[in-house]
Design a protein around this motif. Structure first.
Motif, PDB file in Angstrom:
ATOM      1  N   ILE A  64       0.858  -1.196   0.000  1.00 55.91           N
ATOM      2  CA  ILE A  64       0.000   0.000   0.000  1.00 55.91           C
ATOM      3  C   ILE A  64       0.886   1.235   0.000  1.00 55.91           C
ATOM      4  CG2 ILE A  64      -1.894   1.184   1.178  1.00 55.91           C
ATOM      5  CD1 ILE A  64      -2.371  -1.452   2.733  1.00 55.91           C
ATOM      6  N   GLU A  65       0.727   2.077  -1.001  1.00 58.20           N
ATOM      7  CA  GLU A  65       1.580   3.267  -1.112  1.00 58.20           C
ATOM      8  C   GLU A  65       0.706   4.508  -1.278  1.00 58.20           C
ATOM      9  OE1 GLU A  65       4.820   4.349  -0.852  1.00 58.20           O
ATOM     10  OE2 GLU A  65       3.922   6.273  -1.377  1.00 58.20           O
ATOM     11  N   ALA A  66       0.983   5.515  -0.452  1.00 58.79           N
ATOM     12  CA  ALA A  66       0.150   6.719  -0.454  1.00 58.79           C
ATOM     13  C   ALA A  66       0.511   7.678  -1.583  1.00 58.79           C
ATOM     14  CB  ALA A  66       0.293   7.424   0.886  1.00 58.79           C
ATOM     15  N   PRO A 115      12.028  11.842  -4.105  1.00 58.85           N
ATOM     16  CA  PRO A 115      12.844  10.731  -3.603  1.00 58.85           C
ATOM     17  C   PRO A 115      14.282  11.202  -3.359  1.00 58.85           C
ATOM     18  CG  PRO A 115      12.531  10.516  -5.959  1.00 58.85           C
ATOM     19  CD  PRO A 115      11.780  11.750  -5.536  1.00 58.85           C
ATOM     20  N   VAL A 116      14.884  10.762  -2.280  1.00 59.82           N
ATOM     21  CA  VAL A 116      16.281  11.101  -1.985  1.00 59.82           C
ATOM     22  C   VAL A 116      17.055   9.818  -1.708  1.00 59.82           C
ATOM     23  CG1 VAL A 116      16.371  13.490  -1.167  1.00 59.82           C
ATOM     24  CG2 VAL A 116      15.449  11.714   0.321  1.00 59.82           C
ATOM     25  N   GLY A 117      18.373   9.940  -1.586  1.00 61.40           N
ATOM     26  CA  GLY A 117      19.208   8.771  -1.324  1.00 61.40           C
ATOM     27  C   GLY A 117      19.958   8.393  -2.587  1.00 61.40           C
ATOM     28  N   GLU A 118      20.834   9.305  -3.036  1.00 56.13           N
ATOM     29  CA  GLU A 118      21.446   9.129  -4.360  1.00 56.13           C
ATOM     30  C   GLU A 118      22.880   8.630  -4.313  1.00 56.13           C
ATOM     31  OE1 GLU A 118      20.541  13.144  -4.923  1.00 56.13           O
ATOM     32  OE2 GLU A 118      18.730  12.792  -6.098  1.00 56.13           O
ATOM     33  N   SER A 119      23.533   8.787  -3.158  1.00 52.52           N
ATOM     34  CA  SER A 119      24.926   8.354  -3.058  1.00 52.52           C
ATOM     35  C   SER A 119      24.958   7.056  -2.254  1.00 52.52           C
ATOM     36  CB  SER A 119      25.731   9.454  -2.336  1.00 52.52           C
ATOM     37  OG  SER A 119      27.054   9.028  -2.152  1.00 52.52           O
ATOM     38  N   LEU A 120      25.285   5.957  -2.917  1.00 54.47           N
ATOM     39  CA  LEU A 120      25.208   4.648  -2.254  1.00 54.47           C
ATOM     40  C   LEU A 120      26.522   4.306  -1.558  1.00 54.47           C
ATOM     41  CD1 LEU A 120      23.360   2.527  -4.979  1.00 54.47           C
ATOM     42  CD2 LEU A 120      22.449   4.223  -3.373  1.00 54.47           C
ATOM     43  N   GLY A 145      13.283  -0.391   7.044  1.00 52.45           N
ATOM     44  CA  GLY A 145      13.664   0.895   6.446  1.00 52.45           C
ATOM     45  C   GLY A 145      13.650   2.013   7.473  1.00 52.45           C
ATOM     46  N   GLU A 146      13.396   3.220   6.979  1.00 54.95           N
ATOM     47  CA  GLU A 146      13.479   4.393   7.864  1.00 54.95           C
ATOM     48  C   GLU A 146      12.374   4.437   8.908  1.00 54.95           C
ATOM     49  OE1 GLU A 146      13.855   7.923   5.497  1.00 54.95           O
ATOM     50  OE2 GLU A 146      16.000   7.602   5.255  1.00 54.95           O
ATOM     51  N   ALA A 147      11.315   3.667   8.740  1.00 56.68           N
ATOM     52  CA  ALA A 147      10.296   3.593   9.795  1.00 56.68           C
ATOM     53  C   ALA A 147      10.914   2.963  11.046  1.00 56.68           C
ATOM     54  CB  ALA A 147       9.101   2.765   9.321  1.00 56.68           C
ATOM     55  N   GLY A 191      21.558   4.821   4.137  1.00 58.45           N
ATOM     56  CA  GLY A 191      20.103   4.650   4.135  1.00 58.45           C
ATOM     57  C   GLY A 191      19.599   3.617   3.134  1.00 58.45           C
ATOM     58  N   VAL A 192      20.159   3.649   1.920  1.00 59.28           N
ATOM     59  CA  VAL A 192      19.705   2.711   0.887  1.00 59.28           C
ATOM     60  C   VAL A 192      20.115   1.289   1.264  1.00 59.28           C
ATOM     61  CG1 VAL A 192      20.114   2.020  -1.518  1.00 59.28           C
ATOM     62  CG2 VAL A 192      19.584   4.402  -0.965  1.00 59.28           C
ATOM     63  N   THR A 193      21.370   1.136   1.701  1.00 58.72           N
ATOM     64  CA  THR A 193      21.825  -0.191   2.147  1.00 58.72           C
ATOM     65  C   THR A 193      20.934  -0.698   3.275  1.00 58.72           C
ATOM     66  OG1 THR A 193      24.104   0.146   1.493  1.00 58.72           O
ATOM     67  CG2 THR A 193      23.755  -1.385   3.317  1.00 58.72           C
TER      68      THR A 193
HETATM   69  C1  LIG Z   1      17.802  14.388   2.840  1.00 52.45           C
HETATM   70  C2  LIG Z   1      18.128  12.910   2.728  1.00 52.45           C
HETATM   71  C3  LIG Z   1      19.202  12.508   1.969  1.00 52.45           C
HETATM   72  C4  LIG Z   1      19.513  11.138   1.881  1.00 52.45           C
HETATM   73  N1  LIG Z   1      20.619  10.774   1.178  1.00 52.45           N
HETATM   74  C5  LIG Z   1      20.975   9.470   1.158  1.00 52.45           C
HETATM   75  C6  LIG Z   1      22.126   9.042   0.436  1.00 52.45           C
HETATM   76  O1  LIG Z   1      22.838   9.841  -0.168  1.00 52.45           O
HETATM   77  N2  LIG Z   1      22.406   7.714   0.434  1.00 52.45           N
HETATM   78  C7  LIG Z   1      21.625   6.802   1.078  1.00 52.45           C
HETATM   79  O2  LIG Z   1      21.936   5.596   1.053  1.00 52.45           O
HETATM   80  N3  LIG Z   1      20.511   7.175   1.728  1.00 52.45           N
HETATM   81  C8  LIG Z   1      20.165   8.477   1.793  1.00 52.45           C
HETATM   82  N4  LIG Z   1      19.016   8.838   2.444  1.00 52.45           N
HETATM   83  C9  LIG Z   1      18.144   7.797   3.022  1.00 52.45           C
HETATM   84  C10 LIG Z   1      17.308   7.106   1.945  1.00 52.45           C
HETATM   85  O3  LIG Z   1      16.649   8.069   1.172  1.00 52.45           O
HETATM   86  C11 LIG Z   1      16.273   6.144   2.562  1.00 52.45           C
HETATM   87  O4  LIG Z   1      16.869   5.436   3.600  1.00 52.45           O
HETATM   88  C12 LIG Z   1      15.752   5.152   1.563  1.00 52.45           C
HETATM   89  O5  LIG Z   1      15.138   5.833   0.516  1.00 52.45           O
HETATM   90  C13 LIG Z   1      14.770   4.129   2.122  1.00 52.45           C
HETATM   91  O6  LIG Z   1      13.608   4.689   2.540  1.00 52.45           O
HETATM   92  P1  LIG Z   1      12.322   3.858   3.025  1.00 52.45           P
HETATM   93  O7  LIG Z   1      11.777   3.003   1.958  1.00 52.45           O
HETATM   94  O8  LIG Z   1      12.572   3.263   4.345  1.00 52.45           O
HETATM   95  O9  LIG Z   1      11.357   5.092   3.294  1.00 52.45           O
HETATM   96  P2  LIG Z   1      10.683   6.061   2.238  1.00 52.45           P
HETATM   97  O10 LIG Z   1      11.476   6.205   1.009  1.00 52.45           O
HETATM   98  O11 LIG Z   1      10.336   7.296   3.012  1.00 52.45           O
HETATM   99  O12 LIG Z   1       9.349   5.267   1.862  1.00 52.45           O
HETATM  100  C14 LIG Z   1       8.235   5.237   2.699  1.00 52.45           C
HETATM  101  C15 LIG Z   1       7.010   5.180   1.811  1.00 52.45           C
HETATM  102  O13 LIG Z   1       5.862   4.965   2.622  1.00 52.45           O
HETATM  103  C16 LIG Z   1       4.804   5.747   2.101  1.00 52.45           C
HETATM  104  N5  LIG Z   1       3.876   5.995   3.191  1.00 52.45           N
HETATM  105  C17 LIG Z   1       4.077   6.771   4.282  1.00 52.45           C
HETATM  106  N6  LIG Z   1       2.986   6.738   5.072  1.00 52.45           N
HETATM  107  C18 LIG Z   1       2.101   5.912   4.478  1.00 52.45           C
HETATM  108  C19 LIG Z   1       0.797   5.473   4.812  1.00 52.45           C
HETATM  109  N7  LIG Z   1       0.204   5.896   5.926  1.00 52.45           N
HETATM  110  N8  LIG Z   1       0.152   4.629   3.983  1.00 52.45           N
HETATM  111  C20 LIG Z   1       0.753   4.193   2.851  1.00 52.45           C
HETATM  112  N9  LIG Z   1       1.996   4.577   2.468  1.00 52.45           N
HETATM  113  C21 LIG Z   1       2.649   5.428   3.277  1.00 52.45           C
HETATM  114  C22 LIG Z   1       5.482   7.024   1.605  1.00 52.45           C
HETATM  115  O14 LIG Z   1       4.702   7.668   0.617  1.00 52.45           O
HETATM  116  C23 LIG Z   1       6.795   6.481   1.052  1.00 52.45           C
HETATM  117  O15 LIG Z   1       6.746   6.199  -0.318  1.00 52.45           O
HETATM  118  C24 LIG Z   1      18.697  10.192   2.549  1.00 52.45           C
HETATM  119  C25 LIG Z   1      17.594  10.624   3.284  1.00 52.45           C
HETATM  120  C26 LIG Z   1      17.323  11.960   3.406  1.00 52.45           C
HETATM  121  C27 LIG Z   1      16.123  12.399   4.225  1.00 52.45           C
END
Ligand SMILES: Cc1cc2nc3c(=O)[nH]c(=O)nc-3n(C[C@H](O)[C@H](O)[C@H](O)COP(=O)(O)OP(=O)(O)OC[C@H]3O[C@@H](n4cnc5c(N)ncnc54)[C@H](O)[C@@H]3O)c2cc1C
Length: 484
Positions: free
Chosen positions: A85-87, A94-99, A348-350, A361-363
């Motif tokens: 489920i994706e909102a 989207p961020v996280g460009e340098s791995l 993940g970041e949650a 973050g990506v790893t």
């Molecule tokens: C400024 C910044 C720079 C970064 N740079 C780097 C980098 O250079 N290298 C690196 O490795 N990492 C980086 N990161 C971290 C990296 O972006 C994340 O760790 C990575 O994208 C994984 O994210 P995720 O899937 O856990 O969370 P997210 O990408 O935040 O995904 C969570 C998803 O859940 C969805 N969602 C939220 N609430 C709900 C809901 N209630 N119902 C349904 N869906 C929902 C959101 O829409 C979103 O798509 C950076 C982060 C930040 C903030």
């Protein structure tokens, strides 16, 4: 700093394994009308009665970011039926460009090898990280050549990625593999004790499955909030402001730009070449500093321009770009404990937000995806996850994230260590253990109790060393001239 309570109760395994989607409107069907990424099967009834039904769901994954999509792919490939489920299907910001150096192997399991990502134009090579100070001096952080030779044989290259394209590529793989996506927002989690029984969406769907993964990212953190899980915070609230620029030639590697003149807390600018002629530039500072600038009438764009203008490298670029319209986000580096329940895990970041400067973050997202899905796959026939196995997953996520956050905060962001040894040496003191232990983790792939505890101990030792160094340097009150 500790926040919340969240002492885990004994796990309850008596929750009835329901696997249903209920709604008056059949929002899944309605969602199909709104052109979902992949249609959920149409039709009545909306209550799906038994496990033989083709609409049965084994796992509900909340969040279709990198962690959620990667988890969904692993699960679906093992034969489980997955609803993700994706909102925000528009995938804004989207961020996280340098791995880091561990991410490419984790992407390769989805068929996204480094060579493929490069040849299809989704990525550029990253061979090192450069720290460039405002006075023009630089320090380079490069993995030693010896690491590429036997017995280590480590890949000395990693990637910068275009996250819009990478996310699209991964979602395409997920859809092709059979992950079903629902464009909706989860607004409520229904629970029974520590078990999740169903999730309710904004459009009125009640979705029930045997297993749940919360991958809703650092702002939503749905399960940590629902179960009031305890957390440790690292550093202050931060804000990142970033945009993309076309350049005639980009610099190879990730460049971190910093003032270098002993700020009490470091702010910095990233420069990441996501394509040969496109660079991502982002400014990171504390929420407090940004708030103070806003109070003096600055807009996000004017803050971004002013901060970039401090660096000669960006001066022409920013002056020749009349409109910038940067993206902005705020976050807090926070690591939750006990990120598991009888039928759920957080990924993940949650679960844990690591500072962007670590590039971990990506790893982390891909690792959590692999480890969380492996647990559900292994224990899919059981009524609930075994406590010890789930607790070890939680420990590993926590130990790694705390290690990265503690190291970067105590050695680089905060002033005491940086002022005593200088910012360039601080870069080495952080980078060498961070890169080494990340590689050790990738090699050892801890899964069992002993390997998880041993790696946790090792990470904990380095964390303790960073804390001792920080306390010692703080008591020394180093003069600012030592930095640089
Ligand atoms: C400024 C910044 C720079 C970064 N740079 C780097 C980098 O250079 N290298 C690196 O490795 N990492 C980086 N990161 C971290 C990296 O972006 C994340 O760790 C990575 O994208 C994984 O994210 P995720 O899937 O856990 O969370 P997210 O990408 O935040 O995904 C969570 C998803 O859940 C969805 N969602 C939220 N609430 C709900 C809901 N209630 N119902 C349904 N869906 C929902 C959101 O829409 C979103 O798509 C950076 C982060 C930040 C903030």
């Amino acid at each position: 700093m500790q926040a919340g309570k969240g002492i885990p109760e004994p796990l309850r395994c008596d929750t009835p394994p329901t696997n249903r989607v209920e709604s008056k409107l059949n929002p899944l069907d309605e969602a199909q009308g709104r052109q979902l990424w992949l249609p959920f099967p149409r039709g009545e009834p909306t209550v799906l009665p038994n496990d033989n039904d083709s609409d049965h769901i084994d796992v509900t994954v909340i969040g279709g970011g990198l962690a959620g999509t990667a988890t969904s792919i692993h699960l679906v490939r093992a034969g489980l039926r997955v609803l993700c489920i994706e909102a925000d299907i528009a995938d804004t910001q989207p961020v996280g460009e340098s791995l880091d150096w561990s991410a490419p192997d984790l992407l390769a399991v989805f068929g996204l090898s480094m060579d493929r990502l490069i040849s299809e134009g989704l990525a550029t090579w990253k061979r090192h990280v450069t720290l460039r100070l405002a006075d023009g001096s630089t320090a380079h952080y490069v993995p030693g050549e010896w690491l590429g030779q036997p017995p280590f044989n480590l890949e000395l290259r990693t990637l910068h990625v275009d996250r819009v394209q990478l996310n699209a590529a991964i979602r395409k793989i997920a859809v092709a593999d059979g992950v079903r996506f629902l464009h909706d927002r989860v607004t409520r989690i229904e629970t029974q004790g520590r078990a999740v029984t169903s999730v309710i969406t904004e459009h009125g769907a009640r979705i029930a499955s045997r297993w749940y993964i919360d991958a809703s990212g650092s702002s939503a953190r749905l399960f940590p909030r629902t179960f009031n899980l305890s957390a440790s915070d690292y550093g202050p609230h931060k804000v990142a402001i970033w945009s993309y620029f076309t350049v005639s030639e980009s610099i190879e590697g990730t460049t971190l730009h910093a003032e270098g003149s002993c700020p009490a807390y470091m702010d910095w600018v990233w420069e990441i070449p996501i394509h040969a002629n496109t660079i991502s530039i982002g400014y990171v500072s504390t929420g407090e500093a940004i708030k103070a600038l806003r109070a003096t009438g600055h807009t996000t764009e004017s803050i971004f321009r002013t901060q970039l203008d401090r660096f000669p490298r960006f001066r022409d670029l920013i002056q020749s770009s009349p409109i910038v319209s940067p993206s902005v986000t705020s976050y807090r580096c926070r690591v939750h404990s006990h990120i598991f329940g009888p039928n759920w895990l957080v990924a993940g970041e949650a679960a844990a937000m690591v500072d962007p400067m670590t590039s971990n973050g990506v790893t982390a997202a891909l690792r959590h995806a692999s480890e969380a899905s492996a647990l559900i796959i292994k224990y899919r026939q059981r009524a609930c996850l075994p406590w010890l196995a789930a607790a070890m997953y939680s420990r590993r996520v926590q130990d790694v994230a705390r290690f990265f956050n503690c190291g970067i905060e105590k050695v680089v962001y905060d002033a005491p260590v940086r002022n005593v040894i200088g910012i360039k040496t601080a870069g080495d003191v952080y980078t060498i253990p961070a890169w080494s232990l990340n590689n050790v983790y990738a090699r050892v792939r801890p899964r069992g109790v002993i390997s998880s505890l041993l790696i946790g101990l090792l990470l904990g030792l380095f964390r303790a060393a960073a804390s001792v160094m920080h306390s010692f340097c703080k008591s020394e009150q180093a003069p600012c001239e030592a930095a640089g």
